[in-house]
Design a protein around this motif. Sequence first.
Motif, PDB file in Angstrom:
ATOM      1  N   ILE A   1       0.924  -1.180  -0.055  1.00 24.13           N
ATOM      2  CA  ILE A   1       0.114  -0.203  -0.190  1.00 24.13           C
ATOM      3  C   ILE A   1       0.803   1.185   0.114  1.00 24.13           C
ATOM      4  O   ILE A   1       0.562   2.182  -0.553  1.00 24.13           O
ATOM      5  CB  ILE A   1      -0.993  -0.014   1.211  1.00 24.13           C
ATOM      6  N   SER A   2       1.761   1.166   0.868  1.00 19.80           N
ATOM      7  CA  SER A   2       3.058   2.400   0.936  1.00 19.80           C
ATOM      8  C   SER A   2       3.439   2.621  -0.419  1.00 19.80           C
ATOM      9  O   SER A   2       3.613   3.733  -0.850  1.00 19.80           O
ATOM     10  CB  SER A   2       3.693   2.195   2.067  1.00 19.80           C
ATOM     11  N   GLN A   3       3.982   1.578  -1.160  1.00 18.91           N
ATOM     12  CA  GLN A   3       4.651   1.874  -2.351  1.00 18.91           C
ATOM     13  C   GLN A   3       3.732   2.298  -3.437  1.00 18.91           C
ATOM     14  O   GLN A   3       4.050   3.181  -4.295  1.00 18.91           O
ATOM     15  CB  GLN A   3       5.196   0.426  -2.793  1.00 18.91           C
ATOM     16  N   ALA A   4       2.614   1.818  -3.245  1.00 16.93           N
ATOM     17  CA  ALA A   4       1.466   2.400  -4.431  1.00 16.93           C
ATOM     18  C   ALA A   4       1.287   3.777  -4.113  1.00 16.93           C
ATOM     19  O   ALA A   4       1.175   4.552  -4.933  1.00 16.93           O
ATOM     20  CB  ALA A   4       0.164   1.502  -4.248  1.00 16.93           C
ATOM     21  N   ILE A   5       1.063   3.898  -2.762  1.00 20.13           N
ATOM     22  CA  ILE A   5       0.653   5.621  -2.626  1.00 20.13           C
ATOM     23  C   ILE A   5       2.002   6.485  -3.067  1.00 20.13           C
ATOM     24  O   ILE A   5       1.909   7.531  -3.547  1.00 20.13           O
ATOM     25  CB  ILE A   5       0.370   5.664  -1.020  1.00 20.13           C
ATOM     26  N   ASP A   6       3.071   6.031  -2.636  1.00 23.55           N
ATOM     27  CA  ASP A   6       4.386   6.622  -3.030  1.00 23.55           C
ATOM     28  C   ASP A   6       4.360   6.863  -4.521  1.00 23.55           C
ATOM     29  O   ASP A   6       4.765   7.824  -5.162  1.00 23.55           O
ATOM     30  CB  ASP A   6       5.696   6.001  -2.607  1.00 23.55           C
TER      31      ASP A   6
ATOM     32  N   HIS B   1       1.946   6.926  -6.828  1.00 31.66           N
ATOM     33  CA  HIS B   1       0.943   7.940  -7.118  1.00 31.66           C
ATOM     34  C   HIS B   1       1.254   9.273  -6.863  1.00 31.66           C
ATOM     35  O   HIS B   1       1.336  10.174  -7.644  1.00 31.66           O
ATOM     36  CB  HIS B   1      -0.351   7.713  -6.355  1.00 31.66           C
ATOM     37  N   ASN B   2       1.945   9.253  -5.567  1.00 34.33           N
ATOM     38  CA  ASN B   2       2.279  10.941  -5.329  1.00 34.33           C
ATOM     39  C   ASN B   2       3.533  11.364  -5.921  1.00 34.33           C
ATOM     40  O   ASN B   2       3.596  12.531  -6.265  1.00 34.33           O
ATOM     41  CB  ASN B   2       2.425  10.855  -3.758  1.00 34.33           C
ATOM     42  N   ALA B   3       4.440  10.391  -6.220  1.00 27.89           N
ATOM     43  CA  ALA B   3       5.679  10.978  -7.211  1.00 27.89           C
ATOM     44  C   ALA B   3       4.971  11.287  -8.686  1.00 27.89           C
ATOM     45  O   ALA B   3       5.596  12.296  -8.974  1.00 27.89           O
ATOM     46  CB  ALA B   3       6.552   9.661  -7.515  1.00 27.89           C
TER      47      ALA B   3
ATOM     48  N   LEU C   1      -2.216  11.948  -2.165  1.00 32.05           N
ATOM     49  CA  LEU C   1      -3.315  10.964  -1.995  1.00 32.05           C
ATOM     50  C   LEU C   1      -2.927  10.386  -0.529  1.00 32.05           C
ATOM     51  O   LEU C   1      -1.812   9.952  -0.172  1.00 32.05           O
ATOM     52  CB  LEU C   1      -3.201   9.953  -2.969  1.00 32.05           C
ATOM     53  N   THR C   2      -4.163   9.942  -0.037  1.00 27.82           N
ATOM     54  CA  THR C   2      -4.017   8.975   1.061  1.00 27.82           C
ATOM     55  C   THR C   2      -4.852   7.673   0.942  1.00 27.82           C
ATOM     56  O   THR C   2      -5.603   7.814   0.229  1.00 27.82           O
ATOM     57  CB  THR C   2      -4.752   9.666   2.548  1.00 27.82           C
ATOM     58  N   TRP C   3      -4.405   6.794   1.514  1.00 27.53           N
ATOM     59  CA  TRP C   3      -5.256   5.374   1.233  1.00 27.53           C
ATOM     60  C   TRP C   3      -6.657   5.515   1.939  1.00 27.53           C
ATOM     61  O   TRP C   3      -7.083   5.968   3.060  1.00 27.53           O
ATOM     62  CB  TRP C   3      -4.516   4.401   2.135  1.00 27.53           C
ATOM     63  N   SER C   4      -7.587   4.942   1.076  1.00 23.94           N
ATOM     64  CA  SER C   4      -8.883   4.673   1.653  1.00 23.94           C
ATOM     65  C   SER C   4      -9.339   3.406   1.857  1.00 23.94           C
ATOM     66  O   SER C   4      -9.474   2.598   0.650  1.00 23.94           O
ATOM     67  CB  SER C   4     -10.012   5.647   0.835  1.00 23.94           C
ATOM     68  N   ALA C   5      -9.886   2.787   2.808  1.00 24.50           N
ATOM     69  CA  ALA C   5     -10.324   1.427   2.885  1.00 24.50           C
ATOM     70  C   ALA C   5     -11.485   1.131   2.531  1.00 24.50           C
ATOM     71  O   ALA C   5     -11.792   0.283   1.834  1.00 24.50           O
ATOM     72  CB  ALA C   5     -10.241   1.257   4.555  1.00 24.50           C
TER      73      ALA C   5
ATOM     74  N   HIS D   1      -5.735   7.146 -17.774  1.00 23.70           N
ATOM     75  CA  HIS D   1      -5.413   6.317 -16.377  1.00 23.70           C
ATOM     76  C   HIS D   1      -4.230   7.413 -15.575  1.00 23.70           C
ATOM     77  O   HIS D   1      -4.478   7.718 -14.613  1.00 23.70           O
ATOM     78  CB  HIS D   1      -4.688   5.011 -16.706  1.00 23.70           C
ATOM     79  N   TYR D   2      -3.462   7.996 -16.728  1.00 22.31           N
ATOM     80  CA  TYR D   2      -2.561   8.897 -16.147  1.00 22.31           C
ATOM     81  C   TYR D   2      -3.223  10.059 -15.345  1.00 22.31           C
ATOM     82  O   TYR D   2      -3.041  10.523 -14.377  1.00 22.31           O
ATOM     83  CB  TYR D   2      -1.318   9.484 -17.031  1.00 22.31           C
ATOM     84  N   THR D   3      -4.245  10.727 -16.288  1.00 20.06           N
ATOM     85  CA  THR D   3      -4.965  11.871 -15.752  1.00 20.06           C
ATOM     86  C   THR D   3      -5.676  11.767 -14.367  1.00 20.06           C
ATOM     87  O   THR D   3      -5.633  12.562 -13.408  1.00 20.06           O
ATOM     88  CB  THR D   3      -5.672  12.780 -16.796  1.00 20.06           C
ATOM     89  N   GLN D   4      -6.219  10.543 -14.252  1.00 18.28           N
ATOM     90  CA  GLN D   4      -6.704  10.266 -12.981  1.00 18.28           C
ATOM     91  C   GLN D   4      -5.579  10.118 -11.745  1.00 18.28           C
ATOM     92  O   GLN D   4      -6.073  10.780 -10.688  1.00 18.28           O
ATOM     93  CB  GLN D   4      -7.732   8.964 -13.045  1.00 18.28           C
ATOM     94  N   VAL D   5      -4.519   9.544 -12.119  1.00 15.94           N
ATOM     95  CA  VAL D   5      -3.680   9.508 -11.023  1.00 15.94           C
ATOM     96  C   VAL D   5      -3.339  10.929 -10.548  1.00 15.94           C
ATOM     97  O   VAL D   5      -3.151  11.212  -9.578  1.00 15.94           O
ATOM     98  CB  VAL D   5      -2.358   8.853 -11.716  1.00 15.94           C
ATOM     99  N   VAL D   6      -3.141  11.680 -11.542  1.00 19.56           N
ATOM    100  CA  VAL D   6      -2.702  13.194 -11.283  1.00 19.56           C
ATOM    101  C   VAL D   6      -3.656  14.197 -11.002  1.00 19.56           C
ATOM    102  O   VAL D   6      -3.303  15.300 -10.669  1.00 19.56           O
ATOM    103  CB  VAL D   6      -1.539  13.734 -11.976  1.00 19.56           C
ATOM    104  N   TRP D   7      -5.131  13.861 -11.180  1.00 21.82           N
ATOM    105  CA  TRP D   7      -6.177  14.813 -11.126  1.00 21.82           C
ATOM    106  C   TRP D   7      -5.930  15.522  -9.944  1.00 21.82           C
ATOM    107  O   TRP D   7      -6.111  15.000  -8.718  1.00 21.82           O
ATOM    108  CB  TRP D   7      -7.632  14.180 -11.110  1.00 21.82           C
TER     109      TRP D   7
END
Length: 149
Positions: free
Chosen positions: A6-11, A13-15, A28-32, A103-109
């Motif tokens: 999870i941490s790696q995925a968030i990192d 995204h945020n990069a 971004l933060t993780w949402s259960a 997909h990219y634009t959703q990641v950085v929206w």
Amino acid sequence: MTSQAISQAIDAHNAARTAAPGGDRPALTWSADLAAHAQEWVNHLAEIDKLQHADDIDEGENIFASSASVVTFTDAVNAWVSERANYNGEKIGETPAGVAVGHYTQVVWPDTTQVGMAMAKGATYTYIVGRYSPQGNWEGETAWRAASS
């Protein structure tokens, strides 16, 4: 999924969010809850063994499939972010036909603040779904702008 995955995925995204032009974006933060919604859909994809977007959801969504023996959330994020090469800041709906950027634009929206992801293995592929809130990719807007206040 492990806290490290999870941490790696968030990192990842945020990069991509930090590197995107157009102003500051919240990390971004993780949402259960989003992860649970993603798990429901990815279980369906694994069952039908077919990659398709969900209909009528009020969340952003990215989907990914791989036949590799080992697949991670970060693999999916990296695939989505690779669409950056196709995106030049156009408004959603104005990119050339057949050019993948959504997909990219959703990641950085810029207004998106939360992400949840889930994975499931089908007969042929391993599927990953990312869900985002608030959703992005609004027609006539660009992903390269400052976040709304």
